[in-house]
Design a protein around this motif. Sequence first.
Motif, PDB file in Angstrom:
ATOM      1  N   TRP A  48       5.332   0.358  -2.018  1.00 36.85           N
ATOM      2  CA  TRP A  48       5.497   0.044  -3.399  1.00 36.85           C
ATOM      3  C   TRP A  48       5.021   1.098  -4.197  1.00 36.85           C
ATOM      4  CZ3 TRP A  48       7.303  -4.346  -5.504  1.00 36.85           C
ATOM      5  CH2 TRP A  48       7.127  -4.591  -6.852  1.00 36.85           C
ATOM      6  N   ARG A  49       3.972   1.730  -3.646  1.00 34.06           N
ATOM      7  CA  ARG A  49       3.274   2.939  -4.388  1.00 34.06           C
ATOM      8  C   ARG A  49       4.221   4.137  -4.384  1.00 34.06           C
ATOM      9  NH1 ARG A  49      -2.299   3.465  -1.649  1.00 34.06           N
ATOM     10  NH2 ARG A  49      -2.549   5.298  -2.962  1.00 34.06           N
ATOM     11  N   GLY A  62       2.227   5.653  -8.815  1.00 33.79           N
ATOM     12  CA  GLY A  62       0.769   5.547  -8.357  1.00 33.79           C
ATOM     13  C   GLY A  62       0.414   6.614  -7.364  1.00 33.79           C
ATOM     14  N   LEU A  63       1.388   7.366  -6.936  1.00 39.98           N
ATOM     15  CA  LEU A  63       0.932   8.417  -6.136  1.00 39.98           C
ATOM     16  C   LEU A  63       0.982   9.966  -6.690  1.00 39.98           C
ATOM     17  CD1 LEU A  63       3.250   7.662  -2.892  1.00 39.98           C
ATOM     18  CD2 LEU A  63       0.875   7.039  -3.192  1.00 39.98           C
ATOM     19  N   ASN A  80       0.902  -1.128  -0.059  1.00 40.86           N
ATOM     20  CA  ASN A  80       0.031   0.043  -0.164  1.00 40.86           C
ATOM     21  C   ASN A  80       0.932   1.271   0.095  1.00 40.86           C
ATOM     22  OD1 ASN A  80      -2.549   1.067  -0.143  1.00 40.86           O
ATOM     23  ND2 ASN A  80      -2.430   1.640   2.459  1.00 40.86           N
TER      24      ASN A  80
END
Lengths: 261, 251
Positions: free
Chosen positions: B130-131, B136-137, B127
């Motif tokens: 990795w992001r 992905g952020l 969550n």
Amino acid sequence: MAGSNPNAKPMNLTLNVWRQPSPKAQGKIVEYQVKDISPEMSFLEMLDVLNEDLLHKGEDPVAFDHDCREGICGSCDLFINGRSHGPEKGTTTCQLHMRKFSDGDTITIEPWRANSFPINKDLSVDRSAFDRIIQAGGYVSVNTGGAPDGNEIPIPKDIADRAFEAATCIGCGACVAACKNASAMLFVSAKVSQLALLPQGDVERKTRVENMVAQMDIEGFGACSNIGSCAAECPVGISLENIAILNREFLTAKATSNNLA
Amino acid sequence: MSWISKTFSSSIGRKIVMSLTGLFLCTFLVVHLVGNLQLFKHDGGTAFNVYSHFMGTNPIIRTIEWGLVLGFGFHIYEALMLTRRNQGARPQKYVANHSEQNSEWTSRNMGILGSLILIFLIVHLYNFFWRARFGGLDKIGGTDVETRDYDNLYMAVVSSFHVWWYVLLYVAAQFSLGYHLWHGFGSGFQTLGLNHRKYTPLIKAVGYGFAVVVSAAFAAMPLYFFLFTDDNGQLTSAVSPLVHSLTLALK
């Protein structure tokens, strides 16, 4: 019949006993009733009564390990109601008395359970794994002579006392039986610390700990998780401090000994 | 080099690796906790985002990160190897075993507690880590030239900690961590042979304190966002005056 204490009333008990005819045979719990047990009997005397009954009935008596019945030889080895040597702290099975139980109680009696302690028969187990660990290094090779010669070597009182505390281990195996991992480290540590503390044992201290730990692993005992159930159940009060000493001795030996194998 | 492999494959050798990696992971917990305390700073997440950007880009931190991976890896590997040995040492269980009368539940269940922590760790890494590392952020944006391109990890934290089951998982995991440390901290010293009648009671007391403080402080983070903040991480109006007066009092 209630022995010499006029207030001690005889008890009737239900025993759940592990019966296993031979090492490889399938064992099971068998229920027995024993009557008129004096509270002043030792636990083993109560089992003697059971065996008398069984013999009279023509049945096979329950095999269990015992020798001195004075709490010093380390032969008796019963797992009683889920505890090594039963519910009383600091006691061997032979020194556990029936006054610790009440009339009508059900008592479950099992052998020590460890892969390294195979069952001979019923409640009797083979603890020769301990002998082989001692043979691997739990001794001093020098001839230390008689008591007068031993006393020629000055040893500070506190060191002598600590070595003696470790030396009181009777090798009964209650530590292995109580340990979740069936680890023998309290037993091994008692001998390693006893000899490491004394000048007589100093000469072989590195090879001793290396060989004894190697043999302990070969025998298939588990590893120590510092749970502390071994020391809690030890009839002579060998402390966890000894396991720390064993770890220290092992690390030091592995790092500094001349043994490359 | 057979003496080396013999040492580290022996029962005591494996325990020593468990203890060294475990105590190393304790130091990681301290660093992680102290850094994360910036979540409680009322600056819209700026301090936390600057900190997380530093942790994600600094070459020294990135190198130590590999040490951390190895620390977890060896701790888990040795746990598996020791568990296998220990289970083999008693294939037949007792019919009646009252181990609760001679030892603590936490000490006997380090494997279960560790496994729960591992499950949490996988969810947690996926969550956030990795992001943050692989995209992905959202970016922070705004007018500050230096920070506007930084990842806005703070908002990811805020939104995650408004999901009830996620908060529950985090708090439950901190109970596992707390109990794991309750035994593990002192046990690590014992395995290294660091037992002394003068210092062991102190080491144990510090371990118990460490377990409670670390797990409670980590658990406070999701609870704080879930109970006291809105979707942007701003304090809800009910608690805002209280915190404001507390902040003033501290100044």
